[in-house]
Scaffold this active site. Structure first.
Site, PDB file in Angstrom:
ATOM      1  N   ASP A 142       7.717   1.635  33.674  1.00  0.00           N
ATOM      2  CA  ASP A 142       8.679   2.052  32.241  1.00  0.00           C
ATOM      3  C   ASP A 142       9.181   3.114  32.348  1.00  0.00           C
ATOM      4  O   ASP A 142       9.867   3.633  31.429  1.00  0.00           O
ATOM      5  CB  ASP A 142       7.535   1.967  31.145  1.00  0.00           C
ATOM      6  CG  ASP A 142       7.317   0.333  30.334  1.00  0.00           C
ATOM      7  OD1 ASP A 142       8.254  -0.272  30.959  1.00  0.00           O
ATOM      8  OD2 ASP A 142       6.565   0.359  29.446  1.00  0.00           O
ATOM      9  N   HIS A 172      17.593  19.634  56.463  1.00  0.00           N
ATOM     10  CA  HIS A 172      17.392  19.131  55.157  1.00  0.00           C
ATOM     11  C   HIS A 172      15.881  19.075  54.603  1.00  0.00           C
ATOM     12  O   HIS A 172      15.618  18.147  53.950  1.00  0.00           O
ATOM     13  CB  HIS A 172      17.849  17.560  55.209  1.00  0.00           C
ATOM     14  CG  HIS A 172      19.419  17.423  55.090  1.00  0.00           C
ATOM     15  ND1 HIS A 172      19.944  16.102  55.413  1.00  0.00           N
ATOM     16  CD2 HIS A 172      20.361  18.178  54.933  1.00  0.00           C
ATOM     17  CE1 HIS A 172      21.066  16.292  55.288  1.00  0.00           C
ATOM     18  NE2 HIS A 172      21.485  17.816  55.222  1.00  0.00           N
ATOM     19  N   ASP A 218      17.986  27.179  49.701  1.00  0.00           N
ATOM     20  CA  ASP A 218      19.294  26.397  49.515  1.00  0.00           C
ATOM     21  C   ASP A 218      19.172  25.495  48.160  1.00  0.00           C
ATOM     22  O   ASP A 218      18.474  24.730  48.017  1.00  0.00           O
ATOM     23  CB  ASP A 218      19.720  25.705  50.564  1.00  0.00           C
ATOM     24  CG  ASP A 218      21.149  24.895  50.407  1.00  0.00           C
ATOM     25  OD1 ASP A 218      21.570  24.953  49.275  1.00  0.00           O
ATOM     26  OD2 ASP A 218      21.724  24.148  51.520  1.00  0.00           O
ATOM     27  N   ASP A 267      26.063  25.744  44.646  1.00  0.00           N
ATOM     28  CA  ASP A 267      25.514  25.674  45.873  1.00  0.00           C
ATOM     29  C   ASP A 267      25.438  27.012  46.638  1.00  0.00           C
ATOM     30  O   ASP A 267      26.103  27.418  47.081  1.00  0.00           O
ATOM     31  CB  ASP A 267      26.454  24.499  46.606  1.00  0.00           C
ATOM     32  CG  ASP A 267      25.626  24.236  47.930  1.00  0.00           C
ATOM     33  OD1 ASP A 267      24.292  24.417  48.321  1.00  0.00           O
ATOM     34  OD2 ASP A 267      26.294  23.244  48.413  1.00  0.00           O
ATOM     35  N   HIS A 295      26.152  22.233  62.088  1.00  0.00           N
ATOM     36  CA  HIS A 295      26.866  21.943  60.914  1.00  0.00           C
ATOM     37  C   HIS A 295      28.514  22.589  60.819  1.00  0.00           C
ATOM     38  O   HIS A 295      28.630  23.284  61.318  1.00  0.00           O
ATOM     39  CB  HIS A 295      25.934  22.034  59.718  1.00  0.00           C
ATOM     40  CG  HIS A 295      25.591  23.353  59.381  1.00  0.00           C
ATOM     41  ND1 HIS A 295      26.283  24.159  58.545  1.00  0.00           N
ATOM     42  CD2 HIS A 295      24.423  23.801  59.217  1.00  0.00           C
ATOM     43  CE1 HIS A 295      25.796  25.197  58.310  1.00  0.00           C
ATOM     44  NE2 HIS A 295      24.526  25.133  58.718  1.00  0.00           N
ATOM     45  N   HIS A 335      32.170  22.707  52.390  1.00  0.00           N
ATOM     46  CA  HIS A 335      32.695  21.285  51.874  1.00  0.00           C
ATOM     47  C   HIS A 335      33.189  21.470  50.513  1.00  0.00           C
ATOM     48  O   HIS A 335      33.127  22.650  49.841  1.00  0.00           O
ATOM     49  CB  HIS A 335      31.253  20.340  51.724  1.00  0.00           C
ATOM     50  CG  HIS A 335      30.054  21.014  51.057  1.00  0.00           C
ATOM     51  ND1 HIS A 335      30.119  21.021  49.749  1.00  0.00           N
ATOM     52  CD2 HIS A 335      29.000  21.636  51.705  1.00  0.00           C
ATOM     53  CE1 HIS A 335      28.885  21.660  49.480  1.00  0.00           C
ATOM     54  NE2 HIS A 335      28.153  22.107  50.747  1.00  0.00           N
ATOM     55  N   GLU A 376      29.417  28.424  54.282  1.00  0.00           N
ATOM     56  CA  GLU A 376      27.907  28.497  54.644  1.00  0.00           C
ATOM     57  C   GLU A 376      27.497  28.407  56.085  1.00  0.00           C
ATOM     58  O   GLU A 376      27.060  27.548  56.502  1.00  0.00           O
ATOM     59  CB  GLU A 376      27.236  27.230  53.817  1.00  0.00           C
ATOM     60  CG  GLU A 376      27.861  26.054  54.199  1.00  0.00           C
ATOM     61  CD  GLU A 376      27.187  24.895  53.459  1.00  0.00           C
ATOM     62  OE1 GLU A 376      25.940  24.759  53.592  1.00  0.00           O
ATOM     63  OE2 GLU A 376      27.832  24.094  52.408  1.00  0.00           O
ATOM     64  N   TYR A 400      20.297  28.631  63.992  1.00  0.00           N
ATOM     65  CA  TYR A 400      19.020  27.875  63.758  1.00  0.00           C
ATOM     66  C   TYR A 400      18.370  28.030  65.152  1.00  0.00           C
ATOM     67  O   TYR A 400      19.215  27.440  66.014  1.00  0.00           O
ATOM     68  CB  TYR A 400      18.969  26.690  63.341  1.00  0.00           C
ATOM     69  CG  TYR A 400      19.723  26.350  61.962  1.00  0.00           C
ATOM     70  CD1 TYR A 400      19.479  26.833  60.745  1.00  0.00           C
ATOM     71  CD2 TYR A 400      21.168  26.357  61.771  1.00  0.00           C
ATOM     72  CE1 TYR A 400      20.034  26.804  59.450  1.00  0.00           C
ATOM     73  CE2 TYR A 400      21.820  26.284  60.707  1.00  0.00           C
ATOM     74  CZ  TYR A 400      21.572  26.363  59.690  1.00  0.00           C
ATOM     75  OH  TYR A 400      22.367  26.704  58.463  1.00  0.00           O
ATOM     76  N   ARG A 443      20.713  31.022  57.033  1.00  0.00           N
ATOM     77  CA  ARG A 443      21.948  30.218  56.554  1.00  0.00           C
ATOM     78  C   ARG A 443      22.439  31.038  55.367  1.00  0.00           C
ATOM     79  O   ARG A 443      21.644  31.407  54.459  1.00  0.00           O
ATOM     80  CB  ARG A 443      21.932  28.779  56.142  1.00  0.00           C
ATOM     81  CG  ARG A 443      23.156  28.313  55.403  1.00  0.00           C
ATOM     82  CD  ARG A 443      23.394  26.794  55.511  1.00  0.00           C
ATOM     83  NE  ARG A 443      22.272  26.305  54.527  1.00  0.00           N
ATOM     84  CZ  ARG A 443      21.339  25.595  54.999  1.00  0.00           C
ATOM     85  NH1 ARG A 443      20.951  25.618  56.163  1.00  0.00           N
ATOM     86  NH2 ARG A 443      20.348  24.888  53.901  1.00  0.00           N
ATOM     87  N   GLU A 453      25.303  31.088  52.076  1.00  0.00           N
ATOM     88  CA  GLU A 453      26.182  29.930  51.487  1.00  0.00           C
ATOM     89  C   GLU A 453      26.700  30.821  50.207  1.00  0.00           C
ATOM     90  O   GLU A 453      25.976  31.053  49.230  1.00  0.00           O
ATOM     91  CB  GLU A 453      25.427  28.838  51.348  1.00  0.00           C
ATOM     92  CG  GLU A 453      26.367  27.804  50.627  1.00  0.00           C
ATOM     93  CD  GLU A 453      25.809  26.328  50.634  1.00  0.00           C
ATOM     94  OE1 GLU A 453      24.643  26.214  50.740  1.00  0.00           O
ATOM     95  OE2 GLU A 453      26.441  25.230  50.448  1.00  0.00           O
TER      96      GLU A 453
HETATM   97  N1  GLY Z   1      23.014  22.256  49.388  1.00  0.00           N
HETATM   98  C1  GLY Z   1      23.780  21.306  50.326  1.00  0.00           C
HETATM   99  C2  GLY Z   1      24.653  21.785  51.069  1.00  0.00           C
HETATM  100  O1  GLY Z   1      24.616  23.011  51.559  1.00  0.00           O
HETATM  101  O2  GLY Z   1      25.707  21.276  51.560  1.00  0.00           O
HETATM  102 MN    MN Z   2      26.588  23.414  50.813  1.00  0.00          MN
HETATM  103 MN    MN Z   3      23.573  24.457  50.100  1.00  0.00          MN
END
Ligand code: GLY
Ligand code: MN
Ligand code: MN
Length: 480
Positions: free
Chosen positions: A50, A265, A282, A293, A376, A380, A427, A431, A448, A450
Site C-alpha cells: 500500500d 556512484h 555530492d 548539484d 567522467h 552537464h 565538476e 580518483y 571532486r 562541483e
Molecule cells: N550528482 C550527480 C552529478 O554530479 O552528476
Molecule cells: Mn553533477
Molecule cells: Mn553532483
C-alpha cells in the site's frame, strides 16, 4: 527556524508564467508544421503493497502547467490561429480526498491554471479521438512514458475508424521533447530565481555537514571518542534541505568516506569517518521542481594532509580554469577541455603519471592515460532535472571528423555554443585507486569539486558558492 522558504504558493500565483510557456510551445509547434501535442504527467509508483514512492510530477508537464497532481494530461492544439490548451485531471472524489488529499478537479482547473478547458481524466479515451481528428500531426514525448505510444495508436485507430464519416487522421507523429528541450535549456527569470534559492539551501547543507564532521576534530581535543558515519552526515544534509522548504533531494546523496570517494556512484552508507581521511559529499536539494548539484571534498577532521592538499589544489585549479571559460560564445566542451589540461598537468607533476613514460600534457590528452584518474565529463545541463534536457551539440551544425575516446575518427557535430540562461555544472575530480606505479601517498584519495553555473551576458554566475571551496577556507570553517 526557516531562513529560506518555498516559492510555490500554488499554480494560481504563477499562472501567467505557464500560460506564456504554453503560448511559446504553441508557436514552436506552428513553426514546425502545426498539429496537436499530448503530454501526460508522471505516474504514481508503488514501492510495496500500500505504499508508494514519494510522488514527483513529470518535468515537461510541470513546465507547462505548474500543476503537481498525478493523473493529469495536457493537450495543446496549435492547428488554428492561436493555441488552445485542454487539461485532463482527476475528478473530485470525496472518499479518495479523505485518504489522499484535496484534488483540484476539472471544474476549478481553468480558473486555477489558466487552461482553456478541462475534463475528468476518466473522459480521456473518449475525448482524445475527437481532439486528434482533422489534425495534420500529433506530437508527444517519445520513449519516456511507458505505454504512451500504444495509447496514442489506440486513439488514432479510433479516428481512422471514422474516416468514412469525414474525419481525417494525423499523418505524422513527432517527438514533443525536441521542442520542449530547446525551451527548457534557456532558463527564464522565474526558473533562475528558484535555482538560486535551491543552490543557496544546498550550499548551507554542505556547510552544516562540514561542521558536523568537525566534531571529530573538537572531540579529539577533549579525548572523547566520536563515532561519525556517512549516514550521520546524510541526515544533516536532509535536515537542512527540508527545514528550508525543499521538497526532496534532487538525487540520492553521495557521502563517501575515505576510499569510498573513488566509487563514482557511491551512496551514503555506514562507513565510519576517520581523522586523516577525506570525505566527499555530492548532494543537492530539489526546490519547487528545480535541482541543485554540489560536491565538496573535505578532511574528515578539518585538516588536509600534505598529499590530500596537493591533489585538492590541482582539482580546485582545474575547476577555476573551467569556470574562466564558462561564458557566452564558448562551446559546452571548453570547460571540460580547460579542466582536463590542468588535471593532466597535476598528474604529471605529482608522479601520478610518469613524465618519462607519458610525455607532455598534449601527449597525455592524445593517449587518454589521464582517464585512469579522471574518467567522467566536467559537467552537464542542470535545471528541473539534475541531468537536465538539452542538446549538447549545436543545432543546425554539420557533423565533422573528430577523434573519439579510443582515438578513432568519428563524425561528430560540434558542441553546443553557450548562451545566457543556460545552467551547467562544473565538476572536475581526481580518483586514485591503488595501482602499481602510482605513488602510495595518493592511494584511495578521491576528490571532486562541483558548482552550478548560470551563463550570464558576460561570463557565469556560480549559484552554489555559499559553501567554501578553497582548502584554507574549508579548514577555517571546520576549525570555527
Ligand atoms: N550528482 C550527480 C552529478 O554530479 O552528476
Ligand atoms: Mn553533477
Ligand atoms: Mn553532483
Amino acid at each position: 527556524m526557516r531562513t529560506e522558504t518555498s516559492t510555490a504558493p500554488g499554480p494560481l500565483a504563477h499562472q501567467a508564467i505557464y500560460a506564456k510557456r504554453r503560448a511559446a510551445i504553441g508557436r514552436a509547434l506552428k513553426a514546425a508544421g502545426g498539429g496537436i501535442a499530448v503530454l501526460p504527467t508522471a505516474p504514481e509508483l508503488p514501492r510495496n503493497r500500500d505504499s508508494d514512492f514519494p510522488y514527483r510530477h513529470d518535468s515537461y508537464f510541470y513546465y507547462l502547467t505548474g500543476f503537481t497532481e498525478p493523473g493529469s494530461w495536457l493537450v495543446i492544439d496549435a492547428s488554428g490561429k492561436g493555441t488552445t490548451s485542454t487539461l485532463f485531471c482527476r475528478p473530485k472524489d470525496v472518499e479518495r480526498e479523505i485518504w489522499d488529499g484535496l484534488r483540484m478537479g476539472p471544474k476549478a482547473a481553468p480558473a486555477e491554471l489558466g487552461v482553456d478547458q478541462a475534463f475528468s481524466v476518466d473522459a480521456l479515451d473518449e475525448k482524445m479521438p475527437e481532439l486528434l481528428s482533422n489534425q495534420n500531426a500529433v506530437w508527444f514525448p517519445f520513449a519516456t512514458h511507458k505505454g504512451l505510444e500504444t495509447q496514442v495508436d489506440g486513439w488514432l485507430n479510433k479516428v481512422r475508424a471514422r474516416v468514412r464519416l469525414g474525419a481525417e487522421c494525423p499523418q505524422s507523429q513527432h517527438d514533443l521533447c525536441k521542442l520542449l528541450d530547446e525551451m527548457r535549456l534557456i532558463k527564464d527569470k522565474h526558473e533562475i530565481a528558484i535555482l538560486r534559492r535551491a543552490g543557496k539551501i544546498s550550499a548551507g547543507a554542505h556547510v552544516r555537514a562540514m561542521q558536523a564532521s568537525a566534531a571529530l576534530l573538537h572531540d579529539a581535543g577533549k579525548g572523547a571518542l566520536v563515532k561519525l558515519r556517512e549516514y550521520h552526515l546524510e541526515a544533516e544534509l536532509l535536515h537542512e534541505f527540508r527545514r528550508h522548504g525543499a521538497q526532496f533531494p534532487a538525487y540520492t546523496s553521495i557521502v563517501a568516506a575515505g576510499a569510498n570517494a573513488c566509487i563514482l556512484h557511491y551512496r551514503a552508507g555506514d562507513t565510519e569517518l576517520q581523522a586523516g581521511q577525506l570525505c566527499l559529499i555530492d548532494a543537492g536539494c530539489e526546490l519547487d521542481g528545480y535541482a541543485s548539484d554540489i560536491t565538496r571534498t573535505f578532511p574528515a577532521n578539518g585538516k588536509f594532509t600534505p598529499a590530500q592538499r596537493t591533489l585538492y589544489d590541482i582539482v580546485q585549479a582545474a575547476q577555476e580554469a573551467a569556470i574562466a571559460v564558462t561564458r557566452p560564445g564558448q562551446r559546452f566542451t571548453d570547460p571540460h577541455d580547460a579542466a582536463t589540461r590542468v588535471l593532466i598537468g597535476g598528474m604529471l607533476d605529482t608522479g601520478l603519471l610518469d613524465k618519462a613514460k607519458h610525455g607532455s600534457i598534449d601527449d597525455v590528452l592524445e593517449s587518454g592515460a589521464y582517464r585512469q584518474f579522471y574518467m567522467h565529463r566536467t559537467g552537464h545541463w542542470m535545471g528541473m532535472d539534475v541531468h537536465d534536457c538539452g542538446d549538447y551539440t549545436e543545432p543546425g551544425s554539420k557533423p565533422r571528423p573528430e577523434k573519439d575516446a579510443l582515438g578513432q575518427t568519428v563524425m561528430k557535430k560540434p558542441a553546443r555554443i553557450l548562451r545566457p540562461g543556460m545552467v551547467l555544472t562544473i565538476e572536475p575530480g581526481i580518483y586514485v585507486r591503488p595501482a602499481k606505479g602510482v605513488p602510495k601517498q595518493f592511494w584511495n584519495i578521491g576528490i571532486r569539486i562541483e558548482d552550478d553555473a548560470l551563463v550570464t551576458a558576460t561570463g557565469c554566475e556560480l549559484l552554489t558558492r555559499g559553501v567554501p571551496v578553497r582548502a584554507d577556507e574549508i579548514q577555517a570553517l571546520m576549525r570555527g
